[in-house]
Design a protein around this motif. Structure first.
Motif, PDB file in Angstrom:
ATOM      1  N   LYS A  58       0.823  -1.204   0.000  1.00 48.54           N
ATOM      2  CA  LYS A  58       0.000   0.000   0.000  1.00 48.54           C
ATOM      3  C   LYS A  58       0.863   1.262   0.000  1.00 48.54           C
ATOM      4  O   LYS A  58       0.674   2.155  -0.827  1.00 48.54           O
ATOM      5  CB  LYS A  58      -0.922   0.004   1.229  1.00 48.54           C
ATOM      6  CG  LYS A  58      -1.777  -1.243   1.355  1.00 48.54           C
ATOM      7  CD  LYS A  58      -2.630  -1.220   2.603  1.00 48.54           C
ATOM      8  CE  LYS A  58      -1.839  -1.263   3.896  1.00 48.54           C
ATOM      9  NZ  LYS A  58      -1.120  -2.509   4.131  1.00 48.54           N
ATOM     10  N   SER A  59       1.802   1.322   0.930  1.00 42.63           N
ATOM     11  CA  SER A  59       2.643   2.519   1.009  1.00 42.63           C
ATOM     12  C   SER A  59       3.463   2.688  -0.253  1.00 42.63           C
ATOM     13  O   SER A  59       3.624   3.806  -0.760  1.00 42.63           O
ATOM     14  CB  SER A  59       3.574   2.434   2.220  1.00 42.63           C
ATOM     15  OG  SER A  59       2.834   2.354   3.403  1.00 42.63           O
ATOM     16  N   THR A  60       3.965   1.574  -0.769  1.00 46.94           N
ATOM     17  CA  THR A  60       4.760   1.645  -1.994  1.00 46.94           C
ATOM     18  C   THR A  60       3.933   2.241  -3.128  1.00 46.94           C
ATOM     19  O   THR A  60       4.401   3.110  -3.872  1.00 46.94           O
ATOM     20  CB  THR A  60       5.248   0.236  -2.378  1.00 46.94           C
ATOM     21  OG1 THR A  60       5.957  -0.306  -1.269  1.00 46.94           O
ATOM     22  CG2 THR A  60       6.141   0.283  -3.594  1.00 46.94           C
ATOM     23  N   HIS A 100       2.613  10.760   5.184  1.00 45.67           N
ATOM     24  CA  HIS A 100       3.277   9.466   5.209  1.00 45.67           C
ATOM     25  C   HIS A 100       2.930   8.677   6.459  1.00 45.67           C
ATOM     26  O   HIS A 100       2.558   9.230   7.484  1.00 45.67           O
ATOM     27  CB  HIS A 100       4.793   9.644   5.133  1.00 45.67           C
ATOM     28  CG  HIS A 100       5.253  10.028   3.764  1.00 45.67           C
ATOM     29  ND1 HIS A 100       5.234  11.322   3.325  1.00 45.67           N
ATOM     30  CD2 HIS A 100       5.728   9.286   2.746  1.00 45.67           C
ATOM     31  CE1 HIS A 100       5.681  11.353   2.089  1.00 45.67           C
ATOM     32  NE2 HIS A 100       5.993  10.138   1.711  1.00 45.67           N
ATOM     33  N   GLN A 101       3.127   7.366   6.318  1.00 44.86           N
ATOM     34  CA  GLN A 101       2.881   6.477   7.440  1.00 44.86           C
ATOM     35  C   GLN A 101       3.784   6.847   8.622  1.00 44.86           C
ATOM     36  O   GLN A 101       3.396   6.786   9.764  1.00 44.86           O
ATOM     37  CB  GLN A 101       3.173   5.049   6.992  1.00 44.86           C
ATOM     38  CG  GLN A 101       2.851   3.998   8.011  1.00 44.86           C
ATOM     39  CD  GLN A 101       2.945   2.606   7.387  1.00 44.86           C
ATOM     40  OE1 GLN A 101       3.465   2.442   6.291  1.00 44.86           O
ATOM     41  NE2 GLN A 101       2.448   1.627   8.084  1.00 44.86           N
ATOM     42  N   HIS A 102       5.010   7.220   8.302  1.00 42.49           N
ATOM     43  CA  HIS A 102       5.945   7.628   9.353  1.00 42.49           C
ATOM     44  C   HIS A 102       6.227   9.104   9.186  1.00 42.49           C
ATOM     45  O   HIS A 102       6.295   9.610   8.076  1.00 42.49           O
ATOM     46  CB  HIS A 102       7.219   6.805   9.267  1.00 42.49           C
ATOM     47  CG  HIS A 102       6.957   5.343   9.446  1.00 42.49           C
ATOM     48  ND1 HIS A 102       6.967   4.469   8.400  1.00 42.49           N
ATOM     49  CD2 HIS A 102       6.623   4.628  10.536  1.00 42.49           C
ATOM     50  CE1 HIS A 102       6.667   3.259   8.847  1.00 42.49           C
ATOM     51  NE2 HIS A 102       6.446   3.326  10.147  1.00 42.49           N
ATOM     52  N   LEU A 179      -3.555   9.782   2.494  1.00 43.01           N
ATOM     53  CA  LEU A 179      -3.330   9.673   3.925  1.00 43.01           C
ATOM     54  C   LEU A 179      -2.947   8.224   4.243  1.00 43.01           C
ATOM     55  O   LEU A 179      -3.776   7.326   4.183  1.00 43.01           O
ATOM     56  CB  LEU A 179      -4.592  10.055   4.704  1.00 43.01           C
ATOM     57  CG  LEU A 179      -5.195  11.428   4.384  1.00 43.01           C
ATOM     58  CD1 LEU A 179      -6.494  11.629   5.154  1.00 43.01           C
ATOM     59  CD2 LEU A 179      -4.212  12.535   4.734  1.00 43.01           C
ATOM     60  N   ASP A 180      -1.671   8.004   4.550  1.00 41.47           N
ATOM     61  CA  ASP A 180      -1.198   6.651   4.834  1.00 41.47           C
ATOM     62  C   ASP A 180      -1.263   6.419   6.341  1.00 41.47           C
ATOM     63  O   ASP A 180      -0.430   6.919   7.081  1.00 41.47           O
ATOM     64  CB  ASP A 180       0.227   6.476   4.304  1.00 41.47           C
ATOM     65  CG  ASP A 180       0.669   5.024   4.280  1.00 41.47           C
ATOM     66  OD1 ASP A 180      -0.065   4.173   4.830  1.00 41.47           O
ATOM     67  OD2 ASP A 180       1.735   4.733   3.729  1.00 41.47           O
ATOM     68  N   GLU A 181      -2.238   5.697   6.764  1.00 46.16           N
ATOM     69  CA  GLU A 181      -2.500   5.436   8.173  1.00 46.16           C
ATOM     70  C   GLU A 181      -2.428   6.715   9.016  1.00 46.16           C
ATOM     71  O   GLU A 181      -1.636   6.824   9.930  1.00 46.16           O
ATOM     72  CB  GLU A 181      -1.510   4.390   8.715  1.00 46.16           C
ATOM     73  CG  GLU A 181      -1.717   3.056   8.041  1.00 46.16           C
ATOM     74  CD  GLU A 181      -0.921   1.940   8.716  1.00 46.16           C
ATOM     75  OE1 GLU A 181      -0.744   2.010   9.939  1.00 46.16           O
ATOM     76  OE2 GLU A 181      -0.514   1.021   8.017  1.00 46.16           O
ATOM     77  N   PRO A 182      -3.287   7.673   8.704  1.00 43.60           N
ATOM     78  CA  PRO A 182      -3.236   8.931   9.437  1.00 43.60           C
ATOM     79  C   PRO A 182      -3.869   8.812  10.812  1.00 43.60           C
ATOM     80  O   PRO A 182      -3.705   9.675  11.650  1.00 43.60           O
ATOM     81  CB  PRO A 182      -4.068   9.865   8.558  1.00 43.60           C
ATOM     82  CG  PRO A 182      -5.079   8.966   7.941  1.00 43.60           C
ATOM     83  CD  PRO A 182      -4.385   7.657   7.714  1.00 43.60           C
ATOM     84  N   SER A 418       8.026  -2.857   5.518  1.00 39.51           N
ATOM     85  CA  SER A 418       6.787  -2.089   5.609  1.00 39.51           C
ATOM     86  C   SER A 418       6.539  -1.763   7.079  1.00 39.51           C
ATOM     87  O   SER A 418       7.072  -2.413   7.969  1.00 39.51           O
ATOM     88  CB  SER A 418       5.633  -2.889   5.035  1.00 39.51           C
ATOM     89  OG  SER A 418       5.137  -3.800   5.982  1.00 39.51           O
ATOM     90  N   GLY A 419       5.742  -0.732   7.299  1.00 42.07           N
ATOM     91  CA  GLY A 419       5.522  -0.251   8.660  1.00 42.07           C
ATOM     92  C   GLY A 419       5.076  -1.347   9.612  1.00 42.07           C
ATOM     93  O   GLY A 419       5.592  -1.484  10.723  1.00 42.07           O
ATOM     94  N   GLY A 420       4.118  -2.139   9.192  1.00 47.80           N
ATOM     95  CA  GLY A 420       3.590  -3.182  10.054  1.00 47.80           C
ATOM     96  C   GLY A 420       4.641  -4.240  10.360  1.00 47.80           C
ATOM     97  O   GLY A 420       4.699  -4.771  11.464  1.00 47.80           O
TER      98      GLY A 420
HETATM   99 MG   LIG Z   1       2.632   1.069   4.842  1.00 46.39          MG
END
Ligand SMILES: [Mg+2]
Ligand SMILES: Nc1ncnc2c1ncn2[C@@H]1O[C@H](COP(=O)(O)OP(=O)(O)OP(=O)(O)O)[C@@H](O)[C@H]1O
Lengths: 522, 403
Positions: A58-60, A100-102, A179-182, A418-420
């Motif tokens: 997803k983020s990619t 971004h997620q981060h 919005l990536d996991e906002p 990935s974040g997770g």
């Molecule tokens: Mg991600």
């Protein structure tokens, strides 16, 4: 639910063109196909959710749309026109903004400086601070972000940082918001507020692409949903007709978990005692105010609260990262108030920090070095004063297997995860040291529903074996489901103690905002 | 393993690019001042006709490389935790004058005498650098500012000591020096080793301190990459906040790192002092501390890289004299060294992008296999250079030291 093979890209006759259309996007990293032949169609003026397990890509995909890297194959269409972004600057110029997620904030800058960074307003060649401040205050007001323009980002908690990121995009007048996991660290009320305010912009034609692992939230705010699995689109779903359960099955092929705690395993021996703990900020204002609490063996003590009410400082106090203004911290009956962070960790305190990039990992280091982080004085990763590279690698491989961390191997750099998957590595690392006490801030932040249930199970098992847990979370179901005791924190104080077996998320939410009286229930 | 080869290759890419760019720019400059660049390069690379001349040239290069290597190491140790120790210059000058005086003042049997001098030098360097660390943790003074200030003080102090209390040369002598260190305090040359290898006997002695430098290099490499302490140090350099949360005492770490960096800096003057000069004087080799920063940059803060960089700089320095003989301004050398430093910063960034691109291509050629969940033996993503890491602003290259 319909398969994602709907034809006729671009615009059907008479239709407005799609705000965003991605056709056959493929993006490869060494050893990994992050995106393989992905299709995404987002209509103008809708909130389009993208869901999928950790590492699904997803983020990619969003970074591709935002011009951070170029796809190996495929086409990007914005407003029906094919585009090629060479950098995010191109994407911004095309009206795309991304959270971004981060966090991507400069720590030692103020909120105002961070928001205007890169699009500084000028007035006769000079920085127009007053103008910028006015606009930021206006945005903050309108979307209820509660920004303090002059606060240093360094001093902000994760929730506030998140809001600064959102403000940053709104400030740039983006017409397409990614919005990536906002909402990973926002409590439900804040999420509702945010999307309530976005609704108005939607009517003006703003398009929102939104990534989240909280499926209920997705169903509440999204107009349509695209599901990604293993790097490719597996389908689209209508949030009105799809249940969270069905979504979860589509995503990971697994059941939707609930964090139901089984029978109580609370024993008598206290692991952690906080006695009259007070922590002050620079201006000597108490941010944690006279907090007294006890965590017993086998007990999960949940701390509920809207972010920024002293939870982060409380965690710092327990971990020895911040000096106490008053009070004491006892670990297994021993006064550890004067102990260093390392001594506390050695005494069996595990730590899952709220911001994994800031406090939990070395992004530019390989995973096996990240396995050592925080456990520098203990086997299996170290032997006496030396680093045990082989031991660290082997144990990292074990954690990757047991916690389903998807990455090529222990030598992969943490930044490539990935974040997770980063989160799963941290949880695995902290649990591997078999702690007596676990300080867990948002332990399942950013992990998919499948991994979430695995982590919940693990925490429950460890709890049954006597682990004491301090749990901080924005996920009210997680808090209620895991906790044996539930405290509500408001403006630095513990204002209520609730019985998690009887309280509903709505009631809890009321306590957190101070709407309900402080009469404890438990 | 091809992965390792590639990683090493990629980490060499930046510095090699930098050197090439520097050569091109220097060639242009030489051409601009009306000289023939090819002739200049030929003079520079000409080590001499006879075998003994060649050996002599190599000895000169090695003797210059040893202090440069030590200076580079001193800078790099601090770099790796995100500290910029610009004070190596002052640290080694002060350390050398005091060590020279201490060495001349006592009479001890051979090895002990040398040991005493070494210990004095390291202690002085460490203390001087320690001030920087203490100022940083107690007063929040930036180490860049305080180490520059302390450089001035150290140089002033060194010349005061030299002309005043520690003066050993007779009054009226044109060059002021400390008293000479007796035979027992000198480090014998390695020329015996050279002749044993069948090489011609050079005119000057190959510094015995070379061996000490090698040992220090190995110790630093082991310390950084294999020990807990080194892990803490690098972790702090990579992310101060994560290191603190992991239990690293950031303040203590700053002081300890500065002490180590300073102790190594204290050694910088000793190869010359104990190998050829035997006293500290107004003519003593200067500027090694600043060159050390360039060497550390070029060597990407990893001991092996620093050794190569030191050899390159020493090679260029040696060329100054032959260039003058050939009527070419010797400042050509300085120009090359200067452009290398500038180019290295730029090249590191270019190499980083190339590495990224090649890694992505490698991934692409792996074909559209389904997304890997586990270990499929694919090469790990190559580590791009960390030269632009935001919070440090200095290269603390991760992979260079591991490869
Ligand atoms: Mg991600
Ligand atoms: N810079 C990179 N280098 C190498 N591999 C990468 C890189 N970035 C991402 N990947 C890989 O690409 C895959 C997709 O990652 P991505 O971050 O897009 O997942 P995601 O869907 O956002 O997951 P999450 O929900 O955990 O955030 C993962 O396997 C990840 O390891």
């Amino acid at each position: 639910m319909s398969p994602a093979d709907s034809p006729a890209g671009g615009a059907a006759a008479g239709d407005v063109p799609l705000a965003v259309e991605l056709r056959g996007i493929t993006k490869r990293f060494p050893g990994v196909v992050a995106n393989g032949d992905i299709e995404l169609r987002v209509r103008r003026g809708e909130v389009h959710a993208i869901v999928g397990e950790n590492g699904a890509g997803k983020s990619t995909l969003m970074k591709t749309l935002y011009g951070e890297h170029r796809p190996d194959e495929g086409e990007i269409l914005v407003d029906g026109r094919p585009v090629q972004f060479r950098s995010p600057a191109d994407a911004i110029a095309a009206g795309i903004g991304m959270v971004h997620q981060h966090f991507m904030l400069a720590d030692n800058f103020t909120v105002l400086e961070n928001v205007i960074l890169g699009s500084e307003p000028t007035k006769r060649g000079r920085l127009d601070r007053a103008g910028a401040r006015r606009r930021i205050e206006e945005i903050s007001e309108r979307y209820n972000l509660g920004l303090r323009p002059d606060a240093l980002v360094e001093d902000l908690g994760v929730g506030d940082r998140q809001r600064v990121e959102i403000a940053k995009v709104l400030y740039r007048d983006a017409r397409i918001l990614i919005l990536d996991e906002p909402t990973a660290v926002l409590v439900p009320q804040e999420v509702d507020e945010l999307f309530g305010n976005l609704a108005e912009l939607k009517r003006e034609g703003l398009t929102v692409i939104f990534i989240s692992h909280k499926l209920d939230e997705v169903r509440r705010v999204a107009d349509s949903i695209t599901v990604i699995r293993r790097g490719t689109t597996v389908g689209t779903a209508d949030p009105r007709t799809t249940t969270a359960k069905q979504l979860a099955e589509l995503m990971v092929g697994a059941e939707l978990p609930t964090p139901e705690t089984r029978e109580s395993t609370v024993r008598d021996t206290p692991v952690l005692q906080l006695v009259d703990v007070t922590v002050s900020d620079e201006s000597r204002r108490p941010v944690v105010d006279d907090v007294t609490l006890t965590v017993r063996e086998g007990e999960v003590v949940g701390i509920a609260g809207v972010e920024g009410n002293g939870q982060a400082e409380l965690v710092d106090a327990i971990m020895g990262l911040r000096p106490l203004a008053a009070g004491s911290v006892l670990l297994g009956g021993e006064d550890v108030t004067a102990w260093s962070t390392r001594a506390r960790r050695e005494a069996g305190v595990g730590f899952i920090p709220e911001d994994r990039h800031r406090q939990g990992m070395l992004l530019d280091a390989p995973l096996w070095e990240n396995r050592i982080l925080g456990h520098q004085t203990r086997p299996p990763a170290v032997k006496g004063p030396l680093i045990d590279r082989r031991g660290a690698r082997a144990d990292t491989a074990r954690i990757m297997r047991e916690y389903d961390v998807r990455a090529p191997g222990p030598d992969t750099l943490a930044v490539a995860l990935s974040g997770g998957n980063q989160q799963k590595l941290i949880v695995g690392r902290e649990m591997s040291a078999r702690p007596r006490l676990l300080v867990a801030a948002h332990p399942t932040r950013g992990v998919d529903v499948g991994a979430q249930s695995v982590i919940w199970e693990l925490l429950k098992d460890a709890r049954a074996e006597g682990l004491g847990i301090v749990l901080i979370s924005a996920d009210l179901d997680e808090l209620i489901g895991l906790s044996d005791t539930l405290h509500v924190m408001l403006r630095g104080r513990l204002v209520a103690t609730l019985d998690p077996r009887r309280v509903t998320p709505e009631e809890l939410g009321g306590h957190m905002t101070g709407a309900r009286s402080t009469a404890g229930a438990a | 393993m091809s992965g390792v080869v590639r990683r090493v290759g990629l980490s060499l890419l930046g510095p090699v690019l930098a050197v090439l760019v520097a050569l091109v720019i220097s060639a242009l400059v030489i051409a601009l001042i009306g000289q023939d660049p090819l002739e200049a390069f030929r003079v520079m690379t000409d080590l001499g006709q006879s075998p003994s001349q060649q050996v002599q040239s190599i000895v000169v290069i090695l003797n210059r490389a040893v202090p440069l290597f030590l200076a580079g190491l001193a800078v790099a140790v601090a770099f790796r935790m995100g500290l910029f120790n610009i004070g190596v210059e002052g640290q080694y000058r002060l350390a050398t004058v005091l060590a020279a005086a201490a060495g001349a003042a006592v009479a001890l049997p051979g090895p002990l005498h040398v040991l005493l001098i070494v210990v004095v030098a390291m202690a002085v360097g460490a203390l001087w650098a320690g001030i920087v660390g203490v100022l940083k943790v107690t007063r929040g003074v930036s180490e860049v500012i305080s180490s520059i200030m302390l450089n001035f003080i150290a140089l002033g102090l060194a010349s005061f000591l030299l002309t005043g209390p520690l003066r050993g040369s007779p009054p009226g002598a044109s060059i002021i020096t400390t008293a000479e260190i007796p035979e027992s305090g000198r480090v014998p040359s390695l020329n015996g080793l050279l002749t044993a290898l069948g090489l011609a006997e050079p005119r000057s002695g190959l510094y015995g301190f070379l061996l000490v430098a090698v040992v220090v290099g190995v110790v630093v490499a082991v310390l950084l990459t294999r020990t807990r302490f080194g892990f803490d140090l690098r972790a702090t350099g990579l992310s101060p906040s994560a290191a603190t949360a992991s239990g690293v005492d950031a303040r203590g770490m700053v002081v300890k790192t500065m002490l180590i960096s300073g102790a190594i800096a204290g050694l910088v003057g000793l190869p010359d002092l104990l190998g050829s000069q035997y006293d500290y004087g107004t003519e003593f080799t200067a500027g090694l501390g600043f060159l050390g920063i360039a060497v550390a940059l070029l060597g990407r803060s990893a001991p092996v890289g620093i050794a190569l960089a030191a050899l390159l700089f020493a090679f260029l320095d040696r060329a100054a004299l032959p260039l003058q003989f050939a009527d070419i301004p010797s400042s050509v050398v300085t120009i090359i060294q200067g452009t290398i430093v500038l180019a290295v910063v730029v090249a590191n960034e270019i190499a980083r992008r190339l590495a990224l691109r090649s890694a992505e291509r490698a991934g692409a050629s792996a074909g559209p296999s389904p997304q890997t969940g586990g270990d499929d033996g694919a090469p790990p993503p190559t580590a791009p250079d960390g030269g632009q890491r935001v919070h440090t602003g200095v290269p603390g290259d991760q992979q260079g030291a591991q490869a």
